[in-house]
Design an enzyme around this catalytic site. Structure first.
Site, short mmCIF file in Angstrom:
data_model
loop_
_atom_site.label_atom_id
_atom_site.label_comp_id
_atom_site.label_asym_id
_atom_site.label_seq_id
_atom_site.Cartn_x
_atom_site.Cartn_y
_atom_site.Cartn_z
N LYS A 287 0.82 -1.23 0.00
CA LYS A 287 0.00 0.00 0.00
C LYS A 287 0.85 1.28 0.00
O LYS A 287 0.40 2.31 -0.47
CB LYS A 287 -0.95 -0.01 1.20
CG LYS A 287 -2.10 -1.02 1.04
CD LYS A 287 -3.09 -0.93 2.18
CE LYS A 287 -4.16 -1.98 2.06
NZ LYS A 287 -5.19 -1.88 3.09
N ASP A 323 -10.37 2.20 1.46
CA ASP A 323 -10.50 1.75 2.87
C ASP A 323 -11.12 2.88 3.69
O ASP A 323 -11.92 2.65 4.59
CB ASP A 323 -9.13 1.40 3.48
CG ASP A 323 -8.63 0.04 3.03
OD1 ASP A 323 -9.45 -0.77 2.55
OD2 ASP A 323 -7.41 -0.21 3.16
P1 NAP Z 1 -0.48 -3.54 9.93
O1 NAP Z 1 -0.14 -2.26 9.27
O2 NAP Z 1 0.51 -4.65 9.90
O3 NAP Z 1 -0.80 -3.19 11.48
C1 NAP Z 1 -1.06 -4.22 12.39
C2 NAP Z 1 -1.54 -3.64 13.72
O4 NAP Z 1 -1.85 -4.74 14.56
C3 NAP Z 1 -0.47 -2.81 14.44
O5 NAP Z 1 -1.10 -1.84 15.21
C4 NAP Z 1 0.18 -3.88 15.32
O6 NAP Z 1 0.78 -3.36 16.48
C5 NAP Z 1 -1.02 -4.68 15.73
N1 NAP Z 1 -0.70 -6.04 16.13
C6 NAP Z 1 -0.27 -7.04 15.32
N2 NAP Z 1 -0.08 -8.16 16.05
C7 NAP Z 1 -0.40 -7.85 17.33
C8 NAP Z 1 -0.41 -8.58 18.55
N3 NAP Z 1 -0.06 -9.86 18.58
N4 NAP Z 1 -0.80 -7.95 19.68
C9 NAP Z 1 -1.17 -6.66 19.64
N5 NAP Z 1 -1.17 -5.91 18.53
C10 NAP Z 1 -0.79 -6.50 17.39
O7 NAP Z 1 -1.82 -4.16 9.36
P2 NAP Z 1 -3.10 -3.36 8.82
O8 NAP Z 1 -3.02 -3.17 7.36
O9 NAP Z 1 -3.30 -2.16 9.66
O10 NAP Z 1 -4.27 -4.44 9.05
C11 NAP Z 1 -4.71 -4.72 10.36
C12 NAP Z 1 -6.02 -5.49 10.31
O11 NAP Z 1 -7.04 -4.78 9.63
C13 NAP Z 1 -5.92 -6.83 9.62
O12 NAP Z 1 -6.65 -7.77 10.36
C14 NAP Z 1 -6.60 -6.59 8.29
O13 NAP Z 1 -7.19 -7.79 7.77
C15 NAP Z 1 -7.68 -5.63 8.70
N6 NAP Z 1 -8.16 -4.82 7.56
C16 NAP Z 1 -9.47 -4.96 7.22
C17 NAP Z 1 -9.98 -4.22 6.17
C18 NAP Z 1 -11.43 -4.39 5.81
O14 NAP Z 1 -11.82 -3.97 4.71
N7 NAP Z 1 -12.25 -4.91 6.69
C19 NAP Z 1 -9.16 -3.34 5.46
C20 NAP Z 1 -7.80 -3.21 5.84
C21 NAP Z 1 -7.32 -3.97 6.91
P3 NAP Z 1 2.35 -2.93 16.47
O15 NAP Z 1 2.37 -1.52 15.94
O16 NAP Z 1 2.74 -3.03 17.88
O17 NAP Z 1 3.06 -3.89 15.58
#
Ligand code: NAP
Length: 481
Positions: A287, A323
């Site tokens: 992204k 998004d």
């Molecule tokens: P990302 O940039 O990798 O961010 C991940 C986030 O989750 C960070 O805040 C990370 O914290 C936290 N995290 C990961 N593992 C963790 C753990 N074990 N304990 C606590 N915190 C944890 O990913 P993203 O793109 O933001 O996506 C995150 C989620 O949103 C995913 O589940 C994705 O499928 C979902 N999503 C859904 C949609 C939809 O259309 N519904 C769209 C986009 C994303 P740290 O900063 O500490 O690493």
């Protein structure tokens, strides 16, 4: 043609799989090396006549990834015995010579498919080898393994080099190969293979007949078919093809939406230009990576610093972030009516950036908590929000937020039982929104629902952002089903 590879251990089960899928396929390949030793030779001879579509006879040696454990002589003898049984093609390995099978097949007008496989790479002499087989009067079949998106692009461009071979089969193995398996006609392949189980090996890139025929309409893709898709790594789990393809079909558009596993965004942009793509979706980890290639971006992309939708705009590529709008869609009225004024956002990753900016642009006050506090602080500083450590937030909670948005990966595999806000007591008035869409019901949503909160599922956002993407790609509204 879509070919179902019959890989069951007995003929009855193979027949069942054939019958179950016969409406989705054009022919089948019977892998007799995978049959257990107890099969009856007469039943095997009857098999092609029971099937009303052509059947390829294939008996793979162990060293070619098959299971035939007898001697080479017995393998050849077995195939010879079956040549009068109605098999329409005979698949033989490139290095099998002097067996007499070719002459027997020719006498019965059974075309020989001459196969070779490389599970490591795309061999440098691929085109030369295929040409040599063609010159022998046989159909070359290359099963090769792209190791990068650049390799996949090589296969698409290779069609031009191989245009003198009218009948050839190219199978791209593994997840990188999936677009070439769906768009098999675009790489000039006579057919594409699928298995009824879709393959058990992770990353095998195997597809089920239902997906090839009904989701991707692989057999109707032509050079005129508009190409859309999603890039990511990994990407095969993406729900987007299941949103876009039914919409494209419903509107009667000659278009297909394909998942592309991409390691190099640069190569993908070259491909997108070459294939004259009109647009594509972007998921993790690209992204941000796509930003340098965009000639035009929306305000949201600039604010959030990430782009999930790329569309052709004249000679340039334009970046959009659906998004942002997808997130707002299920709660837009609550925000606009003032029901939501104060929000808690859990997480500070890419998705959180879109969420926080959307809430801030609509005047909500936002508090961010995140496992890595510094990231929460950084996002808070950029967006004019507050950041606080989770424990401190829970200890000092005086007024519950109107909206809680869960944006971390806690609640999906491998943290499926995790609760991203342990110890938080819902008062039942909060709207609780989890961005995770698989599973639909996460632990935190379940807990919130039981406390009487209104819950919003991640798939609502996914769907809303998808239909906005659809409009950006095609200029048409997503159809009603
Ligand atoms: P990302 O940039 O990798 O961010 C991940 C986030 O989750 C960070 O805040 C990370 O914290 C936290 N995290 C990961 N593992 C963790 C753990 N074990 N304990 C606590 N915190 C944890 O990913 P993203 O793109 O933001 O996506 C995150 C989620 O949103 C995913 O589940 C994705 O499928 C979902 N999503 C859904 C949609 C939809 O259309 N519904 C769209 C986009 C994303 P740290 O900063 O500490 O690493």
């Amino acid at each position: 043609m879509i070919c179902l590879s019959l890989t069951e251990k007995n003929l009855e089960e193979n027949l069942l799989q054939y019958q179950k899928n016969r409406g989705l396929i054009d022919l089948a390949e019977l892998r007799i090396d995978l049959l257990d030793a107890s099969y009856n030779i007469d039943a095997l001879k009857r098999f092609p006549s029971i099937c009303d579509k052509p059947v390829i006879l294939a008996c793979r040696r162990k060293r070619d990834g098959g299971s035939f454990s007898g001697s080479e002589r017995s393998r050849v003898q077995l195939m010879k015995k079956l040549l009068d049984s109605g098999f329409r093609y005979l698949d033989l390995e490139e290095d099998l010579t002097g067996s007499g099978l070719e002459q027997l097949a020719a006498a019965r007008s059974i075309p020989v498919i001459r196969s070779f496989q490389d599970t490591e790479q795309i061999p440098a002499d691929l085109f030369k080898r295929m040409m040599k087989i063609h010159e022998q009067g046989e159909i070359p079949k290359a099963s090769v393994t792209p190791q990068s998106f650049a390799d996949v692009f090589t296969l698409f461009r290779g069609r031009e080099e191989l245009k003198e071979i009218p009948q050839k089969i190219v199978v791209a193995l593994g997840n990188y190969g999936v677009p070439a398996r769906i768009l098999y006609k675009r790489i000039g392949s006579l057919l594409t293979y699928c298995t009824s189980s879709g393959g058990t090996e992770k990353g095998s890139g195997h597809m089920i007949p239902e997906a090839l025929k009904n989701l991707y309409h692989a057999d109707t893709v032509t050079d005129e078919t508009e190409l859309y898709g999603i890039i990511g790594n990994p990407v095969m789990h993406s729900a987007s093809p299941a949103i876009h393809n039914p919409g494209l079909s419903r509107l009667g558009l000659n278009a297909v939406y394909v998942p592309f596993q991409v390691d190099s965004v640069r190569h993908f942009f070259s491909f997108a230009e070459w294939a004259d793509m009109r647009g594509f979706s972007v998921t993790i980890p690209h992204k941000k990576h796509v930003l340098p290639y965009l000639g035009n971006i929306t305000r949201e992309v600039k604010q959030i610093g990430s782009c999930n939708t790329v569309v052709r705009s004249g000679k340039l590529w334009k970046g959009i972030n659906t998004d942002y709008y997808g997130f707002l869609h299920p709660i837009q009225e609550d925000i606009e009516s003032g029901v939501v004024k104060k929000a808690l956002v859990i997480g500070a990753g890419g998705a959180a950036r879109a969420v926080v900016w959307a809430l801030r642009n609509f005047g909500c006050s936002v508090t961010i908590v995140n496992r890595t506090f510094e990231r929460a602080q950084q996002l808070a500083a950029e967006t004019g929000s507050a950041a606080i450590e989770i424990d401190r937030y829970l200890q000092n909670l005086d007024r519950h937020p109107d909206l809680i948005v869960q944006t971390t990966s806690v609640g999906m595999e491998p943290y499926i039982d995790g609760d991203p806000l342990p110890g938080y007591q819902f008062n039942g008035e909060e709207i609780v929104y989890d961005l995770i869409y698989a599973p639909k019901m996460t632990r935190i949503l379940n807990r919130a629902g039981q406390a009487g909160c209104r819950i919003v599922f991640g798939y609502e956002m996914l769907y809303a952002q998808g239909i906005q993407q659809f409009k950006s790609f095609t200029g048409r509204d997503y159809p009603q089903f």
